[in-house]
Enzyme design. Structure first.
Site, short mmCIF file in Angstrom:
data_model
loop_
_atom_site.label_atom_id
_atom_site.label_comp_id
_atom_site.label_asym_id
_atom_site.label_seq_id
_atom_site.Cartn_x
_atom_site.Cartn_y
_atom_site.Cartn_z
N ASN A 1 0.85 -1.19 0.00
CA ASN A 1 0.00 0.00 0.00
C ASN A 1 0.88 1.23 0.00
O ASN A 1 0.99 1.91 -1.00
CB ASN A 1 -0.88 0.05 1.25
CG ASN A 1 -2.11 -0.79 1.15
OD1 ASN A 1 -2.24 -1.64 0.30
ND2 ASN A 1 -3.04 -0.54 2.04
N ASP A 2 1.48 1.49 1.14
CA ASP A 2 2.22 2.73 1.34
C ASP A 2 3.44 2.83 0.43
O ASP A 2 3.78 3.93 -0.01
CB ASP A 2 2.65 2.85 2.80
CG ASP A 2 1.47 2.84 3.75
OD1 ASP A 2 0.36 3.22 3.32
OD2 ASP A 2 1.64 2.44 4.92
N THR A 3 4.08 1.72 0.11
CA THR A 3 5.30 1.76 -0.69
C THR A 3 5.05 2.05 -2.17
O THR A 3 5.99 2.26 -2.92
CB THR A 3 6.10 0.45 -0.57
OG1 THR A 3 5.27 -0.63 -0.97
CG2 THR A 3 6.59 0.25 0.84
#
Length: 87
Positions: free
Chosen positions: A41-43
């Site tokens: 998600n965040d990466t």
């Protein structure tokens, strides 16, 4: 590659010389036909570069959104570790 992923790849026996850092691949995404994102998600969240109000703004990310097609495989549509919506 984010630090925690280096550890997981090492534990899986992936030779380190086959792993590239984000800075080494981020300029190549325009030439990629398909980016396969598994459980991230965040990466891969473009808000880290585009939205100064975002909690992860400034965090290094893989610019997969620049590939011609992106396929994301996740167990759920839940938010990432930072609690942000999926891009």
């Amino acid at each position: 590659m984010p630090g925690q992923l280096n550890v997981l790849l090492a534990e899986a026996g992936v030779p380190y010389d086959q792993v590239q850092e984000m800075e080494e691949v981020n300029d190549d995404w325009d030439d990629v036909d398909l980016a396969l994102v598994v459980g991230a998600n965040d990466t891969v969240n473009s808000a880290a570069e585009d939205d100064p109000a975002c909690d992860i703004y400034g965090m290094p990310v893989l610019r997969v959104w620049r590939a011609k097609e992106v396929l994301v495989l996740k167990r759920s549509l839940a938010a990432g570790y930072a609690g942000l919506d999926n891009p």
